[in-house]
Design a protein around this motif. Structure first.
Motif, PDB file in Angstrom:
ATOM      1  N   VAL A 117       0.679   6.615  -7.112  1.00 58.19           N
ATOM      2  CA  VAL A 117      -0.602   7.706  -7.270  1.00 58.19           C
ATOM      3  C   VAL A 117      -0.049   9.070  -7.240  1.00 58.19           C
TER       4      VAL A 117
ATOM      5  N   VAL B 272      -0.756  -3.604  -8.811  1.00 54.68           N
ATOM      6  CA  VAL B 272      -0.033  -3.664  -7.419  1.00 54.68           C
ATOM      7  C   VAL B 272      -1.309  -4.467  -6.577  1.00 54.68           C
ATOM      8  N   ILE B 273      -2.565  -3.861  -6.874  1.00 57.52           N
ATOM      9  CA  ILE B 273      -3.631  -4.391  -6.127  1.00 57.52           C
ATOM     10  C   ILE B 273      -3.944  -5.779  -6.477  1.00 57.52           C
TER      11      ILE B 273
ATOM     12  N   ASN C  88       0.735  -1.144  -0.084  1.00 57.45           N
ATOM     13  CA  ASN C  88       0.019   0.078  -0.077  1.00 57.45           C
ATOM     14  C   ASN C  88       1.026   1.301   0.079  1.00 57.45           C
TER      15      ASN C  88
ATOM     16  N   THR D  43      -0.595   0.793 -10.300  1.00 57.51           N
ATOM     17  CA  THR D  43      -1.247   0.755  -8.741  1.00 57.51           C
ATOM     18  C   THR D  43      -2.377  -0.290  -9.064  1.00 57.51           C
TER      19      THR D  43
ATOM     20  N   ASN E 166       1.636   1.764  -3.540  1.00 60.38           N
ATOM     21  CA  ASN E 166       0.546   2.524  -4.238  1.00 60.38           C
ATOM     22  C   ASN E 166       0.547   3.797  -3.925  1.00 60.38           C
TER      23      ASN E 166
ATOM     24  N   GLN F  80      -1.529   5.241 -11.861  1.00 67.36           N
ATOM     25  CA  GLN F  80      -2.780   4.566 -11.433  1.00 67.36           C
ATOM     26  C   GLN F  80      -2.885   3.059 -12.222  1.00 67.36           C
TER      27      GLN F  80
END
Length: 113
Positions: free
Chosen positions: A46, A64-65, A39, A61, A42, A58
């Motif tokens: 961002v 990564v999520i 996180n 990101t 992330n 984004q």
């Protein structure tokens, strides 16, 4: 808002996650620390996307999520298997250097008449 605030916050989160990975003995807490580190990454992505719109932070990101979701699935499966085998999820108690058990000998018996 200046970009220094989210970057410093991400650095603190990443440091806290690193501390948790290195110092915790419970496997679930180690997984939570890895999630904290992801996180933090992330947040950096961002923030970079806000500073330079052509970087597409984004999109990274989202990757990564997805990676974090897969890591949670595999990690919790390993923790459950460890708990079923050892009745404990303490990482320090997991023997990593156990020799593999020897295969059972094959007996060549002659058929009896």
């Amino acid at each position: 808002m200046r970009p220094v605030i989210p970057l410093v916050t991400a650095a603190l989160l990443f440091g806290l996650g690193t501390y948790g990975v290195l110092r915790r003995r419970n496997a679930v807490l180690v997984l939570m620390s890895v999630e904290l580190m992801l996180n933090a990454v992330n947040l950096i992505l961002v923030t970079g996307d806000v500073l330079r719109p052509k970087v597409t932070g984004q999109v990274f990101t989202l990757f990564v999520i997805v990676l974090a979701a897969a890591e949670v699935g595999v990690g919790l499966a390993l923790v459950l298997r460890l708990f079923r085998l050892r009745q404990d999820i303490n990482i320090d108690q997991v023997p990593l250097d156990e020799p593999e058990p020897a295969p059972a000998p094959v007996l060549d018996e002659e058929p009896t008449r």
